[in-house]
Design a protein around this motif. Structure first.
Motif, PDB file in Angstrom:
ATOM      1  N   ILE A   1       0.803  -1.225   0.000  1.00  0.00           N
ATOM      2  CA  ILE A   1       0.000   0.000   0.000  1.00  0.00           C
ATOM      3  C   ILE A   1       0.841   1.283   0.000  1.00  0.00           C
ATOM      4  O   ILE A   1       0.556   2.242  -0.712  1.00  0.00           O
ATOM      5  CB  ILE A   1      -0.997  -0.039   1.183  1.00  0.00           C
ATOM      6  N   GLY A   2       1.911   1.295   0.768  1.00  0.00           N
ATOM      7  CA  GLY A   2       2.750   2.490   0.826  1.00  0.00           C
ATOM      8  C   GLY A   2       3.292   2.876  -0.537  1.00  0.00           C
ATOM      9  O   GLY A   2       3.303   4.049  -0.920  1.00  0.00           O
ATOM     10  N   LEU A   3       3.698   1.876  -1.281  1.00  0.00           N
ATOM     11  CA  LEU A   3       4.244   2.128  -2.617  1.00  0.00           C
ATOM     12  C   LEU A   3       3.170   2.704  -3.534  1.00  0.00           C
ATOM     13  O   LEU A   3       3.417   3.624  -4.308  1.00  0.00           O
ATOM     14  CB  LEU A   3       4.791   0.821  -3.201  1.00  0.00           C
ATOM     15  N   ASN A   4       1.959   2.174  -3.384  1.00  0.00           N
ATOM     16  CA  ASN A   4       0.871   2.628  -4.239  1.00  0.00           C
ATOM     17  C   ASN A   4       0.517   4.082  -3.964  1.00  0.00           C
ATOM     18  O   ASN A   4       0.210   4.850  -4.868  1.00  0.00           O
ATOM     19  CB  ASN A   4      -0.356   1.735  -4.036  1.00  0.00           C
ATOM     20  N   LEU A   5       0.587   4.463  -2.702  1.00  0.00           N
ATOM     21  CA  LEU A   5       0.308   5.842  -2.311  1.00  0.00           C
ATOM     22  C   LEU A   5       1.284   6.788  -3.010  1.00  0.00           C
ATOM     23  O   LEU A   5       0.903   7.792  -3.596  1.00  0.00           O
ATOM     24  CB  LEU A   5       0.476   5.934  -0.794  1.00  0.00           C
ATOM     25  N   GLN A   6       2.560   6.423  -2.963  1.00  0.00           N
ATOM     26  CA  GLN A   6       3.573   7.273  -3.577  1.00  0.00           C
ATOM     27  C   GLN A   6       3.401   7.330  -5.087  1.00  0.00           C
ATOM     28  O   GLN A   6       3.501   8.390  -5.690  1.00  0.00           O
ATOM     29  CB  GLN A   6       4.975   6.741  -3.252  1.00  0.00           C
ATOM     30  N   TYR A   7       3.124   6.184  -5.669  1.00  0.00           N
ATOM     31  CA  TYR A   7       3.004   6.169  -7.123  1.00  0.00           C
ATOM     32  C   TYR A   7       1.731   6.876  -7.555  1.00  0.00           C
ATOM     33  O   TYR A   7       1.736   7.687  -8.476  1.00  0.00           O
ATOM     34  CB  TYR A   7       3.017   4.742  -7.664  1.00  0.00           C
ATOM     35  N   GLY A   8       0.654   6.578  -6.876  1.00  0.00           N
ATOM     36  CA  GLY A   8      -0.625   7.145  -7.254  1.00  0.00           C
ATOM     37  C   GLY A   8      -0.611   8.658  -7.209  1.00  0.00           C
ATOM     38  O   GLY A   8      -1.140   9.325  -8.093  1.00  0.00           O
ATOM     39  N   LEU A   9       0.008   9.219  -6.188  1.00  0.00           N
ATOM     40  CA  LEU A   9      -0.026  10.669  -6.036  1.00  0.00           C
ATOM     41  C   LEU A   9       1.045  11.365  -6.863  1.00  0.00           C
ATOM     42  O   LEU A   9       0.797  12.374  -7.504  1.00  0.00           O
ATOM     43  CB  LEU A   9       0.149  11.034  -4.562  1.00  0.00           C
ATOM     44  N   MET A  10       2.258  10.819  -6.816  1.00  0.00           N
ATOM     45  CA  MET A  10       3.382  11.593  -7.356  1.00  0.00           C
ATOM     46  C   MET A  10       4.065  10.944  -8.541  1.00  0.00           C
ATOM     47  O   MET A  10       5.019  11.479  -9.058  1.00  0.00           O
ATOM     48  CB  MET A  10       4.413  11.806  -6.246  1.00  0.00           C
ATOM     49  N   ARG A  11       3.610   9.747  -8.914  1.00  0.00           N
ATOM     50  CA  ARG A  11       4.278   9.001  -9.964  1.00  0.00           C
ATOM     51  C   ARG A  11       5.717   8.662  -9.584  1.00  0.00           C
ATOM     52  O   ARG A  11       6.576   8.572 -10.445  1.00  0.00           O
ATOM     53  CB  ARG A  11       4.257   9.763 -11.290  1.00  0.00           C
ATOM     54  N   ILE A  12       5.968   8.556  -8.291  1.00  0.00           N
ATOM     55  CA  ILE A  12       7.295   8.124  -7.868  1.00  0.00           C
ATOM     56  C   ILE A  12       7.282   6.612  -7.781  1.00  0.00           C
ATOM     57  O   ILE A  12       6.589   6.032  -6.944  1.00  0.00           O
ATOM     58  CB  ILE A  12       7.670   8.728  -6.502  1.00  0.00           C
ATOM     59  N   MET A  13       8.016   5.942  -8.686  1.00  0.00           N
ATOM     60  CA  MET A  13       8.087   4.492  -8.638  1.00  0.00           C
ATOM     61  C   MET A  13       9.291   4.147  -7.766  1.00  0.00           C
ATOM     62  O   MET A  13      10.410   4.027  -8.244  1.00  0.00           O
ATOM     63  CB  MET A  13       8.228   3.936 -10.061  1.00  0.00           C
ATOM     64  N   ASN A  14       9.039   4.066  -6.471  1.00  0.00           N
ATOM     65  CA  ASN A  14      10.131   3.946  -5.514  1.00  0.00           C
ATOM     66  C   ASN A  14      10.614   2.503  -5.415  1.00  0.00           C
ATOM     67  O   ASN A  14      10.119   1.715  -4.623  1.00  0.00           O
ATOM     68  CB  ASN A  14       9.657   4.451  -4.155  1.00  0.00           C
ATOM     69  N   ILE A  15      11.614   2.185  -6.209  1.00  0.00           N
ATOM     70  CA  ILE A  15      12.086   0.808  -6.262  1.00  0.00           C
ATOM     71  C   ILE A  15      12.867   0.430  -5.007  1.00  0.00           C
ATOM     72  O   ILE A  15      13.166  -0.732  -4.762  1.00  0.00           O
ATOM     73  CB  ILE A  15      12.910   0.574  -7.544  1.00  0.00           C
ATOM     74  N   SER A  16      13.177   1.423  -4.165  1.00  0.00           N
ATOM     75  CA  SER A  16      13.847   1.117  -2.900  1.00  0.00           C
ATOM     76  C   SER A  16      12.828   0.881  -1.778  1.00  0.00           C
ATOM     77  O   SER A  16      13.194   0.841  -0.615  1.00  0.00           O
ATOM     78  CB  SER A  16      14.803   2.245  -2.523  1.00  0.00           C
ATOM     79  N   HIS A  17      11.565   0.713  -2.145  1.00  0.00           N
ATOM     80  CA  HIS A  17      10.511   0.456  -1.158  1.00  0.00           C
ATOM     81  C   HIS A  17      10.891  -0.683  -0.207  1.00  0.00           C
ATOM     82  O   HIS A  17      10.787  -0.555   1.007  1.00  0.00           O
ATOM     83  CB  HIS A  17       9.231   0.096  -1.913  1.00  0.00           C
ATOM     84  N   GLY A  18      11.348  -1.786  -0.767  1.00  0.00           N
ATOM     85  CA  GLY A  18      11.717  -2.945   0.040  1.00  0.00           C
ATOM     86  C   GLY A  18      12.856  -2.647   1.001  1.00  0.00           C
ATOM     87  O   GLY A  18      12.949  -3.241   2.079  1.00  0.00           O
ATOM     88  N   GLU A  19      13.736  -1.728   0.625  1.00  0.00           N
ATOM     89  CA  GLU A  19      14.865  -1.399   1.499  1.00  0.00           C
ATOM     90  C   GLU A  19      14.378  -0.625   2.726  1.00  0.00           C
ATOM     91  O   GLU A  19      14.878  -0.812   3.823  1.00  0.00           O
ATOM     92  CB  GLU A  19      15.915  -0.589   0.737  1.00  0.00           C
ATOM     93  N   PHE A  20      13.381   0.246   2.520  1.00  0.00           N
ATOM     94  CA  PHE A  20      12.858   0.972   3.675  1.00  0.00           C
ATOM     95  C   PHE A  20      12.033   0.039   4.554  1.00  0.00           C
ATOM     96  O   PHE A  20      12.009   0.173   5.772  1.00  0.00           O
ATOM     97  CB  PHE A  20      12.060   2.194   3.210  1.00  0.00           C
ATOM     98  N   LEU A  21      11.384  -0.918   3.933  1.00  0.00           N
ATOM     99  CA  LEU A  21      10.695  -1.970   4.683  1.00  0.00           C
ATOM    100  C   LEU A  21      11.709  -2.725   5.555  1.00  0.00           C
ATOM    101  O   LEU A  21      11.496  -2.957   6.744  1.00  0.00           O
ATOM    102  CB  LEU A  21      10.024  -2.896   3.677  1.00  0.00           C
ATOM    103  N   MET A  22      12.850  -3.032   4.939  1.00  0.00           N
ATOM    104  CA  MET A  22      13.908  -3.736   5.663  1.00  0.00           C
ATOM    105  C   MET A  22      14.406  -2.893   6.837  1.00  0.00           C
ATOM    106  O   MET A  22      14.639  -3.394   7.932  1.00  0.00           O
ATOM    107  CB  MET A  22      15.012  -4.040   4.652  1.00  0.00           C
ATOM    108  N   LEU A  23      14.532  -1.595   6.611  1.00  0.00           N
ATOM    109  CA  LEU A  23      14.972  -0.692   7.675  1.00  0.00           C
ATOM    110  C   LEU A  23      13.978  -0.724   8.840  1.00  0.00           C
ATOM    111  O   LEU A  23      14.373  -0.785  10.010  1.00  0.00           O
ATOM    112  CB  LEU A  23      15.075   0.721   7.101  1.00  0.00           C
ATOM    113  N   GLY A  24      12.685  -0.706   8.519  1.00  0.00           N
ATOM    114  CA  GLY A  24      11.662  -0.802   9.550  1.00  0.00           C
ATOM    115  C   GLY A  24      11.779  -2.103  10.329  1.00  0.00           C
ATOM    116  O   GLY A  24      11.644  -2.128  11.554  1.00  0.00           O
ATOM    117  N   ALA A  25      12.068  -3.182   9.605  1.00  0.00           N
ATOM    118  CA  ALA A  25      12.224  -4.483  10.256  1.00  0.00           C
ATOM    119  C   ALA A  25      13.420  -4.452  11.217  1.00  0.00           C
ATOM    120  O   ALA A  25      13.335  -4.946  12.343  1.00  0.00           O
ATOM    121  CB  ALA A  25      12.422  -5.575   9.202  1.00  0.00           C
TER     122      ALA A  25
END
Lengths: 395, 289, 303
Positions: free
Chosen positions: B23-47
């Motif tokens: 969902i977080g990735l979709n929010l960014q893409y939907g609003l700003m067209r930012i295809m944040n391919i480092s999404h998983g890395e920030f997920l990893m940071l949260g973990a």
């Protein structure tokens, strides 16, 4: 864009300089090179089992004055680079080490695939390789004279498991395995061994790497009520299978999971109480011998973490063999190879002798978690503790 | 509970986890067209943050989720200011934003991974939390999976409610539908964009925190989750948050039932097969607007 | 430069580069091999994706299929034929999926091409396991490094030459028209569907052939390593960083990126990813026109 141009030019200059710089003529230390995964998916295994041993060995040898070559002690200089868990980078790195840097010796990379990729180079440039994390009949069948596989081959490990099952009158089993060279070779060996010993396989399921839920598969197996559940698995699925077998309340008399059970982290994450009675691929523990205990203590002192109870010891044994061979044969790599091929060595996991590429001395072993230690329970002459059978129920 | 219900529950639980990852990735893409391919890395940071705080201070990992979300949110503001702000300002078209944000994402991916390698090494990490079976209507599940599922679904529904009923949520939705129109009625992208980007990272961090309660974590864990997220959001429709939730569930169910009826070996073939089939039938996902 | 001059320049470069196996050490040769491989991948990616603005992530699928062609056939076919076959399989696969998915746009196209690549990977894994009881294939009797280098050099030159010819041809014009406004191109009488499939399939020859050519270096071929999505990601990264609409941009960028990342990896073994990440971010933020824009400005200043 003047600045950008200047930076670009400077970078290019530095780059060409670095690539073209000839290796400084240092004839003092012995250079030992390797590429290993520090990043990417292979790094998990490589950094538990392999590279810590390389570094600790070099430090220890240097602290004792160096490696004996022809009666003279010379320091070791390790040259280790990250292979990024990428096959082409592995090949390129070893081409650099062997053909361009002409290091005195090399140590192997992590994993069966990477060792396959380096084998032709080792033969072409004449570098003996003692590999602690490569297993499979296909490797041995390459008949590469410079390649020595330290791990027990799949048929040995699976024979040991089947022998244990016969001794404890386990008559039926269900097997799940990962769809990868390792899982397939282990399964083929296990199937043959069980057939020969009259153990019935009630169910076989395989799954791809990266599976996130095995509960439905395990439920279906539970319904068939086998005496044993054997998972020929990799670390993530070893954890998953353990957790979900417990969650669905499936209590087979024997629970075996392959790679990862020997990691101290397996016990730490799942808790010692949960893993009590879990069996897996292991070879040793601190009780195996005084030498093994010494290695264990030094590893804990140096890295603040325990070595795993399977291939870490093979990695150390490989370094012991290399050290001995250099002492006896000097730095002539052909002579080192011949010496390794022709002799028997004393290591922390006992005597090792090679026939072709295969370690024919170390027998197949079954280990089992008991009170927070991965005890060797089979074969009887190597056992550090009697087996807990049937496995206590999950708690 | 019958066998089928149990199988469905198993699929839904996995699906809920997929959804919260996406969902977080979709929010960014939907609003700003930012295809944040480092999404998983920030997920990893949260973990890693969750793991670190739980193992050193013994805090309940669920109680840590607001703190992890806040930390990743702030990090998101910083990342937005230093990377994506400039892209959004200088790019001549939406397509260019998409392309450049993808490339910056690669840079961030390398950066974050390396920082975590330096800080904690490559070893697997993890802890045992609620690793006890619970029985519901005769079916048994691992408690942590159930809890994670409940938390993930609650968080997703909360987000949907926020988008539907709050001022800022309405602004976000207006922006997704018509960026220029929204600006004309006085919505300030200078505020909204960093907020939503931070929100996206916060969700990624929470997803990572939740996953750390169930699975082991490692610095290289991010990439497969980025891919899962991409599949789920395209399945559901880019820019549709509700679609991601349902897309996650569908994927989880297809895997559970598919594996039962065919073979677990075909799990990946099934996941990608359903993606391809859906996109061929509906080229803009199931819930495109 | 006219297309004819560009072709002549390419040929001249090729003649110089062909001497590398006699001049360079093993390591530098394999570094040159990597540069060439990525240059060819980036150029062939940009051939279709540059003018049309499609974002294809199918490169690793073509590459992996090519590698498997070698793994399956090297025992019975000569190396050169296997490489050719790898390229043709790439073309066939691209034509097939192109016909099915080229109506998708933007991120949807990116994800579905990636998904199709992964689908192929897992289908091969499943087939190999179920029907051949194996997880990977062993390649013995690999050709020597010089032969691999020359093969990859020929493929790279072929990719560059094809790109030059496509740009100068009606096909290139049609592709640019599609990129600018597909409906308008259609009303002007361009059969956009056919043009897109043709160009997409043509561009897939090179990753397919490169996969077949490079596979012999790894002895053991398994799906996860040859379908490695990073091969595709890095190709996109390099092409876009260089400027996908230009001819020279992807080449410069592929060489630059291969050399810099190798230099950083060897010089800073523990922090090279961090440095690479920072460099990448800085380049995108402060050099939005791609590396090619640097050359172009410089060229103008010199002139």
């Amino acid at each position: 864009m003047k600045l950008g141009t200047r930076i670009g030019t400077a970078l290019l200059g530095a780059l060409l300089g670095a690539l073209a710089a000839p290796a400084l003529a240092q004839d003092k230390p012995i250079t030992i090179g390797y590429a290993i995964a520090r990043t990417g998916p292979w790094s998990i295994g490589a950094q538990v089992t392999q590279e810590p041993n390389y570094i600790m060995w070099a430090e220890q040898v240097n602290a004792a004055g160096g490696l004996s070559v022809g009666g003279k002690k010379r320091k070791i200089e390790l040259i280790g680079v990250d292979d990024r868990s990428n096959m082409e980078t592995v090949v390129r790195s070893y081409e650099k080490l062997m053909a361009s840097d002409k290091v005195d010796l090399v140590l192997p990379p992590w994993g069966t695939g990477a060792n396959f990729a380096v084998m032709p180079l080792a033969q072409k440039h004449g570098y003996p390789m003692l590999s602690p994390t490569a297993t499979g009949r296909k490797l041995v069948a390459m008949k590469n004279p410079y390649f020595f596989a330290l791990l027990q081959q799949p048929d040995r490990m699976m024979d040991a498991l089947a022998e244990f099952m016969v001794a404890r009158k386990v008559r039926t089993a269900a097997v799940i395995h990962v769809d990868e060279l390792f899982g397939l070779e282990q399964f083929t060996a296990l199937e043959a061994s069980m057939k020969a010993k009259g153990i019935q396989i009630l169910e076989v399921k395989s799954y791809p790497i990266g599976v996130k839920d095995l509960a439905p598969v395990l439920k279906a197996i539970q319904a068939k009520n086998p005496d044993a559940l054997i998972a020929l698995s990799y670390p993530p699925d070893t954890f998953l299978t353990t957790g979900q077998t417990k969650a669905i309340g499936f209590n087979p008399a024997l629970f075996y999971a392959a790679v990862g059970t020997a990691f101290p982290f397996y016990r730490d994450k799942m808790t010692a109480a949960t893993v009590e009675g879990v069996m897996g691929l292991g070879t040793w523990n601190p009780k195996t011998s005084a030498a093994a205990k010494g290695y264990f203590d030094r590893h804990v002192a140096r890295w603040k973490k325990e070595p795993d109870r399977w291939a870490s010891a093979h990695a150390w044994a490989g370094l012991q063999i290399l050290q001995k061979a250099v002492e006896k044969a000097g730095l002539d790599r052909k002579k080192i190879r011949d010496y390794i091929a022709a002799n028997e060595f004393d290591t922390i996991i006992g005597k090792i002798r090679f026939r072709g590429s295969e370690n024919v001395s170390t027998p197949g072993v079954v280990s089992q978690w008991q009170n927070g230690e991965f005890e060797v329970v089979w074969p009887p002459n190597l056992a550090t503790s009697p087996a807990l059978h049937p496995k206590p129920r999950w708690n | 509970m019958g066998f089928w219900l149990e199988l469905a529950a198993s699929g839904l639980i996995t699906g809920g986890i997929y959804a919260v990852v996406a969902i977080g990735l979709n929010l960014q893409y939907g609003l700003m067209r930012i295809m944040n391919i480092s999404h998983g890395e920030f997920l990893m940071l949260g973990a890693y943050l969750t793991w670190l705080a739980h193992t050193t201070f013994g805090v309940n990992p669920f109680a840590l989720m607001p703190a992890v979300a806040a930390a990743l949110f702030l990090l998101g503001l910083v990342v937005y200011r230093f990377c994506f702000y400039r892209i959004a300002r200088t790019a001549p078209s939406v397509e260019v934003i998409e392309a450049r944000s993808l490339l910056v994402g690669f840079g961030l991916m390398f950066l974050v991974q390396n920082v975590v390698y330096l800080a904690w090494g490559a070893d697997l990490r993890g802890y045992s939390y609620l690793a006890e079976p619970v029985e519901i209507a005769g079916a048994r599940f691992m408690a942590n999976r159930l809890a994670v599922f409940a938390f993930a679904v609650a968080a997703s529904l909360l987000l949907l409610a926020l988008l539907r009923w709050t001022m800022i949520g309405k602004a976000v939705r207006a922006m997704m539908q018509s960026p220029t129109g929204a600006q004309l009625v006085g919505i300030d992208t200078g505020v909204l964009h960093p907020l939503v980007f931070g929100g996206g990272l916060a969700l990624a961090g929470v997803a990572g925190g939740l996953l750390s309660m169930v699975y082991e974590i490692s610095p290289s864990m991010g990439e497969p989750y980025t891919i899962t997220a991409l599949i789920v959001i395209t399945l559901g429709g880019l820019g549709s948050v509700g679609g991601s939730l349902i897309g996650g569930f569908i994927l989880g169910l297809v895997e559970a039932f598919g594996m039962h009826f065919t073979s677990p070996s075909l799990k990946m073939v099934l996941s990608y097969g359903v993606l391809v089939a859906v996109l061929l039938a509906r080229p803009r996902g199931l819930f495109s607007r | 430069m006219s297309a004819r001059e560009q072709l002549a320049a390419t040929l001249a470069c090729g003649a110089v580069l062909a001497a590398a196996p006699w001049l360079l050490s093993d390591f530098l040769l394999s570094l040159a091999l990597s540069c060439l491989m990525y240059a060819a991948l980036a150029v062939s990616w940009a051939m279709f994706c540059g003018p049309t603005h499609y974002l294809s992530l199918a490169t690793s699928a073509f590459f992996g299929l090519g590698a498997y062609v070698t793994a399956w056939s090297l025992e019975s076919l000569p190396y050169g034929v296997a490489v050719l076959a790898g390229g043709l399989i790439g073309v066939a696969f691209a034509a097939l999926i192109g016909a099915a998915v080229l109506h998708l746009r933007g991120a949807y196209f990116a994800v579905i091409t990636f998904g199709l690549g992964e689908l192929t990977l897992h289908l091969i894994t499943y087939t190999e396991k179920t029907y051949f009881h194996t997880a990977g294939r062993i390649i013995s009797d690999a050709p020597d490094n010089a032969a691999i280098y020359w093969t990859v050099l020929v493929l790279t030159l072929g990719a560059v030459a094809t790109a030059i010819l496509v740009r100068a041809s009606r096909l290139g014009l049609a592709l640019r028209g599609i990129g600018a406004d597909e409906e308008r191109a259609q009303t002007l009488g361009v059969d956009t569907r056919r043009v897109k499939i043709l160009a997409f399939a043509l561009s897939a020859f090179f990753p397919g052939a490169l996969g077949a050519a490079m596979a012999v270096r790894w002895t053991y071929i398994e799906p996860l390593s040859v379908f490695n999505p990073f091969i595709g990601f890095q190709t996109v990264l390099m092409a876009m960083l260089g400027g996908a609409h230009t001819l020279i941009g992807p080449i410069v960028s592929a060489v630059f990126f291969s050399l810099v990342s190798e230099f950083l990896r060897l010089r800073f073994p523990y922090v090279f990813l961090l440095l690479l990440g920072l460099l990448l971010i800085a380049l995108i933020l402060y050099l939005p026109g791609g590396l090619a824009s640097l050359l172009r400005r410089r060229g103008r200043a010199d002139a």
